[in-house]
Design a protein around this motif. Structure first.
Motif, mmCIF file in Angstrom:
data_model
loop_
_atom_site.group_PDB
_atom_site.id
_atom_site.type_symbol
_atom_site.label_atom_id
_atom_site.label_comp_id
_atom_site.label_asym_id
_atom_site.label_seq_id
_atom_site.Cartn_x
_atom_site.Cartn_y
_atom_site.Cartn_z
ATOM 1 N N LEU A 56 -6.402 6.294 18.317
ATOM 2 C CA LEU A 56 -5.164 5.511 18.327
ATOM 3 C C LEU A 56 -4.733 5.454 19.778
ATOM 4 N N ASP A 57 -4.528 4.270 20.285
ATOM 5 C CA ASP A 57 -4.105 4.169 21.673
ATOM 6 C C ASP A 57 -2.704 3.565 21.746
ATOM 7 N N PHE A 58 -1.716 4.441 21.739
ATOM 8 C CA PHE A 58 -0.329 3.974 21.746
ATOM 9 C C PHE A 58 0.059 3.320 23.078
ATOM 10 N N ARG A 59 -0.784 3.493 24.116
ATOM 11 C CA ARG A 59 -0.475 2.829 25.403
ATOM 12 C C ARG A 59 -0.581 1.314 25.266
ATOM 13 N N LYS A 60 -1.332 0.879 24.252
ATOM 14 C CA LYS A 60 -1.529 -0.569 24.069
ATOM 15 C C LYS A 60 -0.436 -1.204 23.210
ATOM 16 N N TYR A 61 0.429 -0.374 22.654
ATOM 17 C CA TYR A 61 1.422 -0.911 21.719
ATOM 18 C C TYR A 61 2.595 -1.542 22.461
ATOM 19 N N THR A 62 2.974 -2.743 22.039
ATOM 20 C CA THR A 62 4.139 -3.400 22.636
ATOM 21 C C THR A 62 5.384 -3.034 21.815
ATOM 22 N N GLU A 63 6.530 -3.322 22.367
ATOM 23 C CA GLU A 63 7.815 -3.032 21.705
ATOM 24 C C GLU A 63 7.890 -3.665 20.309
ATOM 25 N N LYS A 64 7.208 -4.786 20.158
ATOM 26 C CA LYS A 64 7.251 -5.504 18.877
ATOM 27 C C LYS A 64 6.409 -4.840 17.803
ATOM 28 N N GLN A 65 5.584 -3.888 18.231
ATOM 29 C CA GLN A 65 4.620 -3.326 17.284
ATOM 30 C C GLN A 65 5.017 -1.967 16.724
ATOM 31 N N TRP A 66 6.142 -1.435 17.169
ATOM 32 C CA TRP A 66 6.593 -0.178 16.573
ATOM 33 C C TRP A 66 8.115 -0.133 16.602
ATOM 34 N N VAL B 248 12.361 -1.129 -0.865
ATOM 35 C CA VAL B 248 11.073 -1.797 -1.033
ATOM 36 C C VAL B 248 10.298 -1.090 -2.146
ATOM 37 N N LYS B 249 9.342 -1.803 -2.723
ATOM 38 C CA LYS B 249 8.573 -1.215 -3.815
ATOM 39 C C LYS B 249 7.088 -1.168 -3.456
ATOM 40 N N ALA B 250 6.343 -0.374 -4.184
ATOM 41 C CA ALA B 250 4.918 -0.230 -3.911
ATOM 42 C C ALA B 250 4.258 -1.604 -3.925
ATOM 43 N N GLY B 251 3.402 -1.830 -2.952
ATOM 44 C CA GLY B 251 2.706 -3.110 -2.850
ATOM 45 C C GLY B 251 3.388 -4.082 -1.901
ATOM 46 N N ASP B 252 4.655 -3.813 -1.543
ATOM 47 C CA ASP B 252 5.358 -4.708 -0.621
ATOM 48 C C ASP B 252 4.773 -4.595 0.780
ATOM 49 N N LYS B 253 4.632 -5.745 1.415
ATOM 50 C CA LYS B 253 4.276 -5.740 2.832
ATOM 51 C C LYS B 253 5.552 -5.566 3.628
ATOM 52 N N VAL B 254 5.528 -4.706 4.619
ATOM 53 C CA VAL B 254 6.724 -4.512 5.426
ATOM 54 C C VAL B 254 6.389 -4.713 6.902
ATOM 55 N N LYS B 255 7.422 -5.097 7.634
ATOM 56 C CA LYS B 255 7.274 -5.316 9.066
ATOM 57 C C LYS B 255 7.866 -4.135 9.812
ATOM 58 N N CYS B 256 7.397 -3.873 11.003
ATOM 59 C CA CYS B 256 7.996 -2.788 11.765
ATOM 60 C C CYS B 256 9.447 -3.168 12.043
ATOM 61 N N GLY B 257 10.336 -2.207 11.880
ATOM 62 C CA GLY B 257 11.757 -2.470 12.088
ATOM 63 C C GLY B 257 12.469 -2.974 10.848
ATOM 64 N N GLN B 258 11.727 -3.235 9.791
ATOM 65 C CA GLN B 258 12.363 -3.691 8.546
ATOM 66 C C GLN B 258 13.072 -2.521 7.867
ATOM 67 N N VAL B 259 14.255 -2.781 7.336
ATOM 68 C CA VAL B 259 14.976 -1.732 6.616
ATOM 69 C C VAL B 259 14.275 -1.507 5.277
ATOM 70 N N ILE B 260 13.835 -0.274 5.068
ATOM 71 C CA ILE B 260 13.072 0.013 3.850
ATOM 72 C C ILE B 260 13.840 0.912 2.888
ATOM 73 N N ALA B 261 14.857 1.620 3.417
ATOM 74 C CA ALA B 261 15.607 2.543 2.568
ATOM 75 C C ALA B 261 16.914 2.907 3.265
ATOM 76 N N LEU B 262 17.785 3.569 2.510
ATOM 77 C CA LEU B 262 19.045 4.049 3.078
ATOM 78 C C LEU B 262 19.050 5.574 3.026
ATOM 79 N N THR B 263 19.618 6.197 4.061
ATOM 80 C CA THR B 263 19.610 7.659 4.108
ATOM 81 C C THR B 263 20.453 8.256 2.989
ATOM 82 N N GLY B 264 19.967 9.371 2.456
ATOM 83 C CA GLY B 264 20.695 10.036 1.380
ATOM 84 C C GLY B 264 20.355 11.513 1.344
#
Ligand SMILES: [Zn+2]
Length: 388
Positions: A239-249, A322-338
């Protein structure tokens, strides 16, 4: 009969998207009389719900008057110019809540939709539907009167929202984005979670394991599952995180403080991040939801498999969005803290997993800077990892 309908109900609930209001065919007298009225139960479980307008199918949305010309009607509605006798369509699937003459509005129809929104159509000549009737997106609900105009408003919980945050008056199309609606007492706050076009981030530079395959029943049942084909014939992956742009994580919980470290005496399998209750938890990379549900001490937990071979886990959530099988994007809200499961305070227990094993999240993230570490990581089939 009762049993069948509750089965159908359970089915709909299970397969619906992030959130849904059950359009109840029985409305209170007030609901059938007043345009602006709170939607019962809308914010009962959570103060927020999201609607993804980016993944709606063509049959799930219709512009109310496809042949008309739309303009803004201050402050938040739209006015569509067309011709007397034209058919007005329901914008989404839903149930007719109100159909009557209302002082100052003329002939009015209100539809309560299953996605939590309500639409109001007024200044009509007549209606072709009645209260309690289920309607589909694109179904004719009313007829334009002699003014040749139809006014449309959108509401959430009885509050008028700006229709231009949902659609373009010019193209008649929905904006391809996910909106988060939050209860703010007498109003509703709207926040854009992802712009589908902007979020079309390029694939991650590493590995790119196939995510389109269906998960096995084992993968769907447990939080900790090995990733098939991760190594194939190779002895290691990098895994080369040096190649990751801001949009990718994305950092999983913006502004969070670490309240409990990985490891230690209690062999903590992740790191505990805290902000406040019901805060937005974000997916770290693009990926596909492998698990979303309750799991023992984790409470409500989400596991996302990413194409770079990592899995990230987010738990104790007050609500999974989100539910199993959903495609998600980085930065997408997937849950709320509890604090569901074994938790003594509202926080997000965050794990990084490879091939079913958890690793110290600090190896991948700098939790002080809240950033991805700019390093290259080699993961061996044996499970050991090396950073450089
Ligand atoms: Zn924890």
């Amino acid at each position: 009969m009762q049993k069948t309908s509750s089965l159908i109900l359970a089915f709909i609930l299970f397969f619906s998207g992030t959130f849904m209001v059950l359009a109840d065919n029985i409305f209170t007298p007030a609901e059938t009389q007043q345009i602006s009225i709170a939607t019962p139960g809308l914010f009962a479980k959570s103060q927020s719900f999201s609607v993804n307008f980016g993944n709606m199918k063509p049959e799930e949305y219709s512009f109310p008057l496809p042949v008309g010309k739309a303009q803004k009607k201050a402050p938040y509605g739209m006015l569509i110019k067309t011709q007397e006798g034209d058919a007005v369509k329901s914008m989404f699937n839903g149930t007719v809540r109100l159909s009557r003459h209302v002082q100052g509005y003329g002939r009015t129809i209100v539809i309560r939709h299953r996605n939590g929104l309500e639409t109001v159509y007024y200044d009509l000549r007549g209606a072709t539907v009645k209260v309690g009737q289920n309607v589909k997106a694109g179904q004719t609900i009313g007829i334009v009167g002699e003014s040749g105009e139809c006014c449309v408003e959108m509401m959430v919980n009885g509050c008028v929202i700006n229709i231009e945050t949902i659609l373009s008056l010019h193209t008649h199309k929905l904006h391809k984005k996910t909106l988060l609606f939050t209860n703010a007492g007498k109003s509703v706050k709207i926040k854009t979670l992802t712009e589908s076009s902007a979020a079309e981030s390029e694939d991650l530079p590493d590995i790119n394991i196939e995510l389109d395959k269906e998960f096995t029943s084992y993968e769907q049942r447990v939080v900790s599952a090995p990733t098939q084909d991760l190594f194939n014939n190779k002895s290691s992956i990098t895994l080369d995180f040096r190649k990751y742009t801001e949009k990718q994580w994305s950092f999983p919980l913006p502004e969070a403080k670490v309240i409990s470290q990985f490891g230690g005496g209690r062999r903590h399998s992740g790191i505990d991040l805290k902000t406040k209750a019901n805060d937005n938890i974000l997916s770290v990379f693009d990926g596909i939801v492998r698990f979303s549900g309750k799991y023992y001490g984790y409470g409500n937990v989400i596991v996302i498999r990413h194409s770079n071979g990592l899995e990230t886990l987010y738990s104790h959530n007050s609500k999974n969005l989100v539910k199993a099988g959903d495609k998600v994007k980085c930065g997408q809200v997937i849950a709320l803290t509890g604090r569901t499961g074994r938790a003594t305070t509202e926080h997000c227990h965050f794990e990084v997993r490879i091939n079913g094993k958890y690793y110290d999240p600090n190896k991948f993230f700098d939790f002080t800077k809240r950033s991805l570490r700019p390093i290259k990581i080699t993961v061996y089939k044996s499970g050991s990892i090396k950073s450089e």
